[in-house]
Design a protein around this motif. Structure first.
Motif, short mmCIF file in Angstrom:
data_model
loop_
_atom_site.label_atom_id
_atom_site.label_comp_id
_atom_site.label_asym_id
_atom_site.label_seq_id
_atom_site.Cartn_x
_atom_site.Cartn_y
_atom_site.Cartn_z
N LYS A 116 -0.76 6.96 2.95
CA LYS A 116 -1.60 7.86 2.93
C LYS A 116 -1.02 9.43 2.91
O LYS A 116 -0.38 9.57 3.94
CB LYS A 116 -2.99 7.72 3.89
N ARG A 167 0.71 -1.22 0.01
CA ARG A 167 -0.20 -0.10 0.15
C ARG A 167 0.91 1.26 -0.13
O ARG A 167 2.01 1.40 0.71
CB ARG A 167 -0.65 0.08 1.25
N ARG A 168 0.33 2.03 -0.67
CA ARG A 168 1.05 3.57 -0.60
C ARG A 168 0.73 4.16 0.61
O ARG A 168 -0.41 3.85 1.06
CB ARG A 168 0.61 4.35 -1.88
N TYR A 204 -2.04 16.33 -0.22
CA TYR A 204 -2.96 15.91 -1.35
C TYR A 204 -3.40 17.12 -2.34
O TYR A 204 -3.35 17.24 -3.57
CB TYR A 204 -4.22 14.96 -0.74
N ASP A 236 -1.66 13.21 3.82
CA ASP A 236 -2.49 14.26 4.60
C ASP A 236 -3.32 15.16 3.53
O ASP A 236 -2.93 15.12 2.37
CB ASP A 236 -1.84 15.01 5.74
#
Length: 85
Positions: A9, A6-7, A15, A11
């Motif tokens: 996440k 998984r990359r 983003y 914040d």
């Protein structure tokens, strides 16, 4: 096992920052495609291909703008078409 692929996440602010850069890049690509469309109509290249490339760039740009609107982002967008080649 699947968790290690998984990359991480991002914040919200990171983003949004990346989305703003992506919008700027796509705006540049769209403007460049429009300018190329006008210049290439006089050549021997298939005009349908030219129009398709411009339409694709336009849809990518508007997709990113819709994403920003859904996120209720506020920001200053570049209004000038200035970028060195």
């Amino acid at each position: 096992m699947f968790g290690m692929f998984r990359r991480p996440k991002l914040d919200r602010s990171e983003y949004d920052r990346r989305l703003v850069f992506a919008i700027d890049d796509m705006k540049y690509d769209f403007q460049k495609a429009k300018n190329s469309e006008e210049a290439l109509f006089e050549s021997d290249i298939n005009p349908r291909l030219i129009k398709a490339q411009t339409a694709l760039a336009k849809q990518k740009y508007f997709f990113l703008l819709r994403a920003a609107r859904e996120r209720k982002m506020n920001g200053q967008w570049q209004t000038a078409f200035v970028r060195p080649e």
